[in-house]
Design a protein around this motif. Structure first.
Motif, PDB file in Angstrom:
ATOM      1  N   GLY A   1       0.760  -1.241   0.000  1.00 41.16           N
ATOM      2  CA  GLY A   1       0.000   0.000   0.000  1.00 41.16           C
ATOM      3  C   GLY A   1       0.787   1.285   0.000  1.00 41.16           C
ATOM      4  O   GLY A   1       0.193   2.368  -0.045  1.00 41.16           O
ATOM      5  N   LEU A   2       2.118   1.210   0.067  1.00 42.24           N
ATOM      6  CA  LEU A   2       2.920   2.428  -0.002  1.00 42.24           C
ATOM      7  C   LEU A   2       3.067   2.886  -1.452  1.00 42.24           C
ATOM      8  O   LEU A   2       2.732   2.160  -2.386  1.00 42.24           O
ATOM      9  N   ARG A   3       3.598   4.090  -1.618  1.00 46.69           N
ATOM     10  CA  ARG A   3       3.852   4.639  -2.939  1.00 46.69           C
ATOM     11  C   ARG A   3       5.344   4.945  -3.089  1.00 46.69           C
ATOM     12  O   ARG A   3       5.792   6.079  -2.984  1.00 46.69           O
ATOM     13  N   PRO A   4       6.133   3.898  -3.338  1.00 43.23           N
ATOM     14  CA  PRO A   4       7.587   4.083  -3.422  1.00 43.23           C
ATOM     15  C   PRO A   4       8.019   4.762  -4.714  1.00 43.23           C
ATOM     16  O   PRO A   4       7.401   4.584  -5.766  1.00 43.23           O
ATOM     17  N   ILE A   5       9.087   5.552  -4.581  1.00 41.75           N
ATOM     18  CA  ILE A   5       9.724   6.180  -5.739  1.00 41.75           C
ATOM     19  C   ILE A   5      11.173   5.721  -5.758  1.00 41.75           C
ATOM     20  O   ILE A   5      11.930   5.995  -4.824  1.00 41.75           O
ATOM     21  N   ALA A   6      11.555   5.006  -6.806  1.00 41.52           N
ATOM     22  CA  ALA A   6      12.939   4.555  -6.958  1.00 41.52           C
ATOM     23  C   ALA A   6      13.687   5.574  -7.812  1.00 41.52           C
ATOM     24  O   ALA A   6      13.289   5.852  -8.944  1.00 41.52           O
ATOM     25  N   PHE A   7      14.750   6.134  -7.252  1.00 46.94           N
ATOM     26  CA  PHE A   7      15.539   7.154  -7.941  1.00 46.94           C
ATOM     27  C   PHE A   7      16.762   6.486  -8.564  1.00 46.94           C
ATOM     28  O   PHE A   7      17.654   6.033  -7.848  1.00 46.94           O
ATOM     29  N   GLU A   8      16.792   6.428  -9.890  1.00 45.44           N
ATOM     30  CA  GLU A   8      17.793   5.626 -10.580  1.00 45.44           C
ATOM     31  C   GLU A   8      18.576   6.446 -11.603  1.00 45.44           C
ATOM     32  O   GLU A   8      18.122   7.482 -12.079  1.00 45.44           O
ATOM     33  N   SER A   9      19.770   5.936 -11.932  1.00 49.53           N
ATOM     34  CA  SER A   9      20.540   6.427 -13.076  1.00 49.53           C
ATOM     35  C   SER A   9      20.219   5.531 -14.261  1.00 49.53           C
ATOM     36  O   SER A   9      20.249   4.304 -14.142  1.00 49.53           O
ATOM     37  N   GLY A  10      19.916   6.131 -15.406  1.00 49.17           N
ATOM     38  CA  GLY A  10      19.565   5.331 -16.564  1.00 49.17           C
ATOM     39  C   GLY A  10      20.656   4.365 -16.981  1.00 49.17           C
ATOM     40  O   GLY A  10      20.374   3.283 -17.498  1.00 49.17           O
ATOM     41  N   THR A  11      21.898   4.732 -16.754  1.00 50.37           N
ATOM     42  CA  THR A  11      23.004   3.862 -17.167  1.00 50.37           C
ATOM     43  C   THR A  11      23.302   2.769 -16.145  1.00 50.37           C
ATOM     44  O   THR A  11      24.052   1.844 -16.429  1.00 50.37           O
ATOM     45  N   PHE A  12      22.735   2.857 -14.933  1.00 53.89           N
ATOM     46  CA  PHE A  12      22.877   1.792 -13.934  1.00 53.89           C
ATOM     47  C   PHE A  12      21.630   0.910 -13.858  1.00 53.89           C
ATOM     48  O   PHE A  12      21.700  -0.248 -13.441  1.00 53.89           O
ATOM     49  N   LEU A  13      20.480   1.458 -14.254  1.00 53.54           N
ATOM     50  CA  LEU A  13      19.212   0.763 -14.066  1.00 53.54           C
ATOM     51  C   LEU A  13      19.135  -0.529 -14.861  1.00 53.54           C
ATOM     52  O   LEU A  13      18.357  -1.431 -14.521  1.00 53.54           O
ATOM     53  N   GLN A  14      19.945  -0.644 -15.921  1.00 51.46           N
ATOM     54  CA  GLN A  14      19.931  -1.881 -16.709  1.00 51.46           C
ATOM     55  C   GLN A  14      20.242  -3.110 -15.861  1.00 51.46           C
ATOM     56  O   GLN A  14      19.847  -4.223 -16.196  1.00 51.46           O
ATOM     57  N   ARG A  15      20.932  -2.923 -14.732  1.00 54.01           N
ATOM     58  CA  ARG A  15      21.240  -4.064 -13.863  1.00 54.01           C
ATOM     59  C   ARG A  15      19.976  -4.657 -13.252  1.00 54.01           C
ATOM     60  O   ARG A  15      20.006  -5.768 -12.736  1.00 54.01           O
ATOM     61  N   ALA A  16      18.879  -3.919 -13.297  1.00 50.20           N
ATOM     62  CA  ALA A  16      17.635  -4.395 -12.686  1.00 50.20           C
ATOM     63  C   ALA A  16      16.578  -4.717 -13.734  1.00 50.20           C
ATOM     64  O   ALA A  16      15.385  -4.707 -13.429  1.00 50.20           O
ATOM     65  N   TYR A  17      16.992  -5.036 -14.944  1.00 52.65           N
ATOM     66  CA  TYR A  17      16.007  -5.252 -16.009  1.00 52.65           C
ATOM     67  C   TYR A  17      15.023  -6.368 -15.652  1.00 52.65           C
ATOM     68  O   TYR A  17      13.808  -6.228 -15.867  1.00 52.65           O
ATOM     69  N   ASP A  18      15.505  -7.452 -15.134  1.00 51.16           N
ATOM     70  CA  ASP A  18      14.621  -8.578 -14.799  1.00 51.16           C
ATOM     71  C   ASP A  18      13.597  -8.168 -13.749  1.00 51.16           C
ATOM     72  O   ASP A  18      12.430  -8.542 -13.817  1.00 51.16           O
ATOM     73  N   GLN A  19      14.022  -7.368 -12.771  1.00 52.64           N
ATOM     74  CA  GLN A  19      13.109  -6.933 -11.723  1.00 52.64           C
ATOM     75  C   GLN A  19      12.070  -5.953 -12.268  1.00 52.64           C
ATOM     76  O   GLN A  19      10.901  -5.986 -11.873  1.00 52.64           O
TER      77      GLN A  19
END
Length: 577
Positions: free
Chosen positions: A346-364
């Protein structure tokens, strides 16, 4: 005046004839040239100052490149480069751009991988060591990994496999108590206890994994590192060498402000002050203004970062709302899946990411968010055409995120749109929403009839329609002003799902649709537009980046090559009318 010792060093073998006193003097000289260059060009300051002595010691005792060292992230490899034939890039201003800020095999046989992202070195070293053994070769293999990088899952996977090897492998954990910012997580309590007990604490993750272990308290002492390396050279089994160093060692501003001097823009060497500070409102300010509005209104937001709080100045939020702020360390996968768990509750999380690092979380992004349709907001920074090294590329996020089913990717063009998109993302229930933070300066324009999924027609014309994605909307407007036809200008907003109604309406009095995007054309927004009009009379022109890893090109060169200047775009449009 005595000749600088550095002048006599052209290859690692030249170190072996030097005395401890001379090596110590060399360390001082290298620290001087490091600071001289990065103060003018910008670069990784603290990481490199902290490993000067251990790098000199490695190349004195070991025999590179027969003995191989893999630098994790490799942003601390400046001294390594200086000692392996590339010192001119630090001594001569005309050659400052000759080498990249990371290891690069094209530059030297002493570099083995292009590495600019984290947590990779142990896994790479296990592969090299196992191949060496299968081929019946000899030589040491060393992975140098900083403590901050240990929070990445691949580092732990590498340690797990390292313990199964039955031959030489040295894992040097360079522990300075920092990632980019401070470390977070239980792993670091264990490292802290090891430091406090001179390596004797029973809370030892390395021994728990079946690895031999040795602790060195003063990794900035050259004599200690020479002695240690001499003792473990040619070890016949995997060993973790846990070395305590100081980030920024030898330069007071970098020691006092470790996070700020992890990577720093050009600065005054005497004072450490930034030479060209950013002034005026930034999109970071715009984001924080909206965060406070949402928090005050009772939106149950959380802010999550994967060890890059400085990119968004998130400690500003963390100080005000510490219970709602989460830094998961260098672990993008955890940041996304933690957000998924919070959203489910029920929370509203905001994930603050770098576009060039976020690829490490593609599966997620795909599985944990997309398939589960969880309303997580993802802020994505760094989307731009840039070069410098092939490991930090800001052009692939649009193709990656806009093609995940169920995930909406929005590209604001103004601060008003950015805040409206944040509000929309935090109050909808259809699934994850990512927002591409503009890479240009802050633009402001009145916001009317906002619909995140409907294209915003800023000017209705005829014959030509120009769609400027995010930070390229000003370029679209500039092109429109230079054309001799009254062209339509459109802000697409949603780059993951097409506004088919608006696109169909364009067919009534337009013959050419032009797309501008600061991203890879392959898999990008322009391709979606071209495919939509594929079996119609509408012609399309797509302008954006080539599908490749940009390297030594300047930003200006890239924009010209990709035909992203007003004059080039106008010429192409006229040729296609």
């Amino acid at each position: 005046m005595d000749t600088p010792i550095l002048n006599t060093i052209n290859k690692p073998a030249d170190l072996k004839k030097l005395s401890l006193e001379q090596l110590t003097q060399l360390a001082a000289e290298i620290r001087h040239v490091l600071l001289n260059k990065v103060s003018q060009t910008g670069g990784h300051v603290g990481p490199n100052l902290g490993v000067v002595e251990l790098t000199i010691a490695f190349h004195t005792i070991f025999n590179s490149p027969i003995d191989k060292v893999v630098w994790d992230v490799s942003h601390q490899s400046y001294t390594h480069k200086i000692l392996t034939g590339r010192k001119q890039a630090w001594l001569d201003k005309d050659h400052f751009d000759d080498v990249s800020g990371y290891t690069e095999p094209e530059e030297s046989p002493h570099d083995f991988f292009n590495i600019g992202h984290t947590s990779t070195s142990i896994a790479l070293a296990t592969g090299m060591a196992s191949a060496r053994d299968l081929e019946g070769k000899t030589g040491n293999v060393m992975a140098v990994i900083d403590d901050g990088s240990l929070s990445g899952g691949l580092a732990l996977e590498g340690l797990n496999i390292a313990s199964t090897l039955k031959s030489n492998l040295i894992i040097l954990v360079n522990d300075n108590g920092m990632a980019i910012a401070e470390n977070h997580g239980g792993l670091y309590e264990g490292l802290k206890k090891l430091r406090e007990t001179n390596g004797q604490s029973s809370h030892n993750i390395f021994k728990a994994m079946g690895l031999d272990y040795r602790y060195v308290e003063n990794g900035n002492d050259l004599e200690t590192m020479l002695k240690t390396f001499k003792e473990i050279k040619d070890v016949d089994h995997p060993i973790v060498l846990h070395v305590h160093t100081e980030k920024g060692h030898g330069y007071e501003p970098a020691v006092d402000h470790k996070e700020a001097f992890h990577w720093h823009v050009p600065f005054d060497l005497a004072t450490g002050k930034t030479l060209h500070p950013v002034t005026g409102e930034t999109y970071t300010d715009v984001i924080h203004e909206q965060l406070e509005k949402e928090f005050t209104a009772g939106t149950p937001i959380t802010a999550i970062t994967a060890a890059i709080p400085g990119t968004y100045d998130l400690k500003r939020f963390g100080k005000k709302h510490p219970k709602n702020y989460f830094d998961v360390g260098i672990a993008e996968q955890e940041s996304i899946t933690l957000a998924a768990g919070q959203a489910k509750m029920g929370l509203r999380p905001i994930a603050f990411e770098s576009g060039t690092f976020l690829q490490r979380a593609y599966d997620q992004l795909s599985h944990d968010l997309g398939i589960n349709k969880l309303p997580v907001t993802i802020m994505v920074s760094g989307g731009s055409n840039s070069a410098g090294d092939p490991t930090h590329q800001g052009i692939f996020d649009l193709a990656m995120l806009s093609n995940i089913p169920g995930l909406t990717y929005l590209a604001p063009t103004t601060k008003e749109e950015l805040q409206a998109m944040m509000h929309y993302a935090l109050h909808q229930n259809n699934g994850p929403v990512a927002i591409r933070v503009p890479s240009n300066g802050v633009h402001s324009a009145p916001l009317a009839d906002f619909d995140a999924h409907r294209m915003n027609v800023l000017h209705a014309g005829q014959k030509v329609a120009i769609l400027g994605v995010g930070s390229l909307l000003p370029l679209a407007e500039e092109v429109q002003q230079q054309l001799d036809v009254d062209a339509t200008v459109i802000d697409p907003r949603d780059v993951s799902k097409l506004d088919e109604k608006t696109l169909i309406d364009l067919k009534k009095n337009h013959q050419l649709v032009v797309t501008l995007e600061e991203a890879s054309l392959s898999g990008g927004f322009g391709e979606k537009i071209s495919r939509f009009y594929g079996n119609t009379k509408m012609r399309t022109l797509n302008f954006g980046a080539a599908k490749r890893f940009n390297d030594h090109e300047t930003t200006a060169e890239l924009w010209h090559e990709f035909k992203l200047t007003p004059e080039q775009i106008v010429t192409e449009i006229k040729a296609n009318l």
